[in-house]
Every structure is written in structure tokens, then in C-alpha cells.
Design a protein around this motif. Structure first.
Motif, PDB file in Angstrom:
ATOM      1  N   ILE A 176       4.807 -10.108   1.139  1.00 40.87           N
ATOM      2  CA  ILE A 176       4.695  -8.651   1.108  1.00 40.87           C
ATOM      3  C   ILE A 176       5.840  -8.075   0.287  1.00 40.87           C
ATOM      4  O   ILE A 176       7.004  -8.411   0.508  1.00 40.87           O
ATOM      5  N   THR A 177       5.511  -7.210  -0.660  1.00 40.31           N
ATOM      6  CA  THR A 177       6.535  -6.643  -1.529  1.00 40.31           C
ATOM      7  C   THR A 177       6.111  -5.238  -1.940  1.00 40.31           C
ATOM      8  O   THR A 177       5.126  -4.701  -1.436  1.00 40.31           O
ATOM      9  N   ARG A 178       6.845  -4.648  -2.872  1.00 44.80           N
ATOM     10  CA  ARG A 178       6.452  -3.346  -3.390  1.00 44.80           C
ATOM     11  C   ARG A 178       7.004  -3.154  -4.792  1.00 44.80           C
ATOM     12  O   ARG A 178       8.034  -3.723  -5.162  1.00 44.80           O
ATOM     13  N   SER A 179       6.312  -2.308  -5.573  1.00 44.83           N
ATOM     14  CA  SER A 179       6.769  -1.978  -6.921  1.00 44.83           C
ATOM     15  C   SER A 179       6.651  -0.491  -7.206  1.00 44.83           C
ATOM     16  O   SER A 179       7.066  -0.030  -8.260  1.00 44.83           O
ATOM     17  N   SER A 180       6.085   0.245  -6.283  1.00 40.90           N
ATOM     18  CA  SER A 180       5.874   1.679  -6.451  1.00 40.90           C
ATOM     19  C   SER A 180       7.044   2.469  -5.867  1.00 40.90           C
ATOM     20  O   SER A 180       7.676   2.024  -4.909  1.00 40.90           O
ATOM     21  N   PRO A 181       7.333   3.653  -6.381  1.00 40.63           N
ATOM     22  CA  PRO A 181       8.345   4.501  -5.779  1.00 40.63           C
ATOM     23  C   PRO A 181       7.880   5.125  -4.469  1.00 40.63           C
ATOM     24  O   PRO A 181       8.678   5.708  -3.731  1.00 40.63           O
ATOM     25  N   THR A 182       6.592   5.000  -4.164  1.00 42.59           N
ATOM     26  CA  THR A 182       6.048   5.527  -2.923  1.00 42.59           C
ATOM     27  C   THR A 182       5.909   4.403  -1.897  1.00 42.59           C
ATOM     28  O   THR A 182       6.159   3.238  -2.191  1.00 42.59           O
ATOM     29  N   ALA A 183       5.468   4.768  -0.696  1.00 46.37           N
ATOM     30  CA  ALA A 183       5.283   3.779   0.368  1.00 46.37           C
ATOM     31  C   ALA A 183       3.966   3.046   0.153  1.00 46.37           C
ATOM     32  O   ALA A 183       2.982   3.230   0.879  1.00 46.37           O
ATOM     33  N   LEU A 184       3.942   2.213  -0.852  1.00 47.33           N
ATOM     34  CA  LEU A 184       2.769   1.422  -1.232  1.00 47.33           C
ATOM     35  C   LEU A 184       3.190  -0.040  -1.312  1.00 47.33           C
ATOM     36  O   LEU A 184       4.010  -0.412  -2.156  1.00 47.33           O
ATOM     37  N   LEU A 185       2.642  -0.846  -0.429  1.00 49.25           N
ATOM     38  CA  LEU A 185       2.996  -2.259  -0.372  1.00 49.25           C
ATOM     39  C   LEU A 185       1.917  -3.111  -1.015  1.00 49.25           C
ATOM     40  O   LEU A 185       0.742  -2.733  -1.059  1.00 49.25           O
TER      41      LEU A 185
END
Length: 288
Positions: A189-198
Motif C-alpha cells: 500500500i502506497t500513495r503518489s497523490s497529494p490527496t488521500a488516495l492510496l
């Protein structure tokens, strides 16, 4: 750590691995003339260039005109390897198993009520009614995640590349920590968006692990790789590569993982380093 104006120069790299959004691409999603020239010069010097991104293969048009050499790209955070010379045809898929995906959906719903989901398949993306629509994918199916992930016969459906989990109120890093605590034993699980989008991939699937596989096929070691990135989904790749650079606009986790820094994506930070690498390679010839 060196200053952002003087990143360390690696010795004899064989491959450059670069993220796209926030790294190679400027904020307006273009590739500058300077960066185009640097990528071409690297390939001409015998250094392979891999685009390594969270984007699906069908969203690689932003760099399709700047593909040289092999034309391969690692997409969907390592879940797929695409041939950009063949219209983004998928050559390798590292799928998220559907039962695991359903389990993660239910776990995150319980841990963070209000989470909505999208399902990225090898054939395209689909999403829940509460998930913001993808205007680049007007043909998407809209249904609850369990229905999107259901298949009448096991193995009959298209491979799942990743889940997207969105929350409208949580802090992005808090959401990531919560999700990893709740379901990190079953998926990456990771993220690349500036929003809360995993972004949820199969266990062990990351930009780094797929890049390592591709490099092993070419006899390239981690020490011969230079990597660039800016967000948490780049951390494993920045840690694995022998030399790595966080962009000047990077997330703190990327700064912590990288061995060096360069300037921001809008200042052509990738090109700055490539130019220095090529200048360093040419320097021994100056005395002849």
C-alpha cells in the motif's frame, strides 16, 4: 547530503529509472526540451532509460514521443511492464489476487468509513458510485467494489493491477499509515497523490521489485542504476538503486530514502543530473 545544486555523480551507470508525475514531468504534465535532449543523450551514450510510474500504460502518452531504445515502461507501481513501441502492450503482469483485493476493500472500509474504491484492471479502470469519475476513461463500469472484483469462474476475469482507495476527509499520510496497519500484511500500500488516495498492489509488488526483475534480465545490478522520484510510491526504488535522487519538491519520505537531491521537476531536476553524469563520463577524454 550534498546540496540540491550539486548532487553526487554516480560512476558508470547503465540504467536511469525515473518516475513521471512530479519528477520527469513539469507540473503542466509536459516534458521540457532540456529533459527531452538529456534523455536522448543518455540513450545515445548507452544508458538505458526506464519510465517507472504509477500511471497505467494507457496514460503514457505524455512521454510516448520521447521513447528511445527498448521502449519499455514499468506502470501501475510495478504491476505491469509495457512496451511503448507497441502501443502500451503489457509484457509482464504482477496481479493483485481478487480474493485479496476484496479482503483489503472490506478491511479498509471498516478501518476508515467513507473510503471509496476504484479497480484498475489490465483492460481498464472501474469504480464505485462515490469515487470521483475518471474523465480519461469514459467507458468505466460503476458499481460497488465487490461486484467489480467478482468473477463467475476463478481466473476468468482480467488481472487486477491495483486498487485505488480514496477518503475525502483524512490526511493523506495518516490514511496511508492507517491502511498499512490494517492491511499491509496482505498487500503493498502506497500513495503518489497529494490527496488521500492510496494505491494497493499485490504483496511484494512495487516499482523497486519490478525494476529489479527487469534489471536482472539485463544483467544490471542495483549499483549501476540511477533513480529519480518524489513521492512515497518511489521510496522502495530510491532505496534500492545504487544512486538515487529526490526531487526538490519531494515528499519527506522520498528525501529520507534517496542518496541525493536535485532541483524541482519544474527546474528540470532529472535533466540536471543526467547532464552531470554525461559530463563526468566525458571528462577522462579531455586529456587526449
Amino acid at each position: 547530503m550534498t546540496s540540491s545544486n550539486e548532487p553526487p555523480v554516480p560512476v558508470a551507470p547503465r540504467l536511469i529509472a525515473t518516475d513521471l508525475d512530479g519528477t520527469l514531468l513539469r507540473d503542466d504534465k509536459t516534458v521540457s526540451d532540456r529533459t527531452v535532449a538529456a534523455l536522448a543523450a543518455a540513450e545515445e551514450a548507452g544508458i538505458e532509460v526506464f519510465f517507472v510510474t504509477g500511471r497505467p500504460a494507457r496514460w503514457m502518452d505524455v512521454v510516448s514521443d520521447h521513447v528511445h531504445g527498448h521502449g519499455l515502461a514499468i506502470c501501475a507501481n510495478g504491476a505491469a511492464v509495457a512496451d511503448l513501441h507497441a502501443g502500451g502492450a503489457l509484457l509482464k503482469i504482477r496481479a493483485l489476487e481478487r480474493p485479496t483485493a476484496v479482503d483489503v476493500v472490506r478491511t479498509l472500509r471498516a478501518a476508515a468509513p467513507g473510503t471509496s474504491f476504484a479497480v484498475e484492471l489490465a483492460t481498464g479502470i472501474h469504480y464505485e458510485p462515490a469515487y470521483p469519475p475518471f474523465h480519461l476513461d469514459p467507458g468505466a463500469t460503476v458499481a460497488v467494489a465487490e461486484k467489480l472484483l467478482h468473477e463467475e469462474t476463478a481466473g476468468a476475469g482480467a488481472p487486477v493491477l491495483k486498487l485505488l482507495a480514496r477518503h475525502g476527509a483524512l490526511d493523506p499520510d495518516d490514511f496511508l499509515t492507517l491502511a498499512r496497519t490494517a492491511a499491509g500484511d496482505r498487500a503493498c500500500i502506497t500513495r503518489s497523490s497529494p490527496t488521500a488516495l492510496l494505491e494497493v498492489s499485490g504483496a511484494g509488488v512495487s516499482k523497486a521489485s519490478t525494476l529489479e526483475l527487469c534489471c536482472a534480465e539485463r544483467g544490471i545490478t542495483a549499483a549501476e542504476v540511477v533513480a529519480f522520484g518524489d513521492m512515497p510510491n518511489d521510496v522502495e526504488m530510491l532505496s534500492w538503486a545504487g544512486t538515487s535522487y529526490a526531487m526538490g519538491n519531494a515528499h519527506p519520505a522520498a528525501f529520507a530514502a534517496a542518496s541525493g537531491r536535485t532541483v524541482t521537476n519544474n527546474e528540470d531536476g532529472v535533466a540536471v543530473v543526467i547532464e552531470r553524469i554525461l559530463a563526468e563520463r566525458a571528462r577522462p577524454l579531455a586529456g587526449y
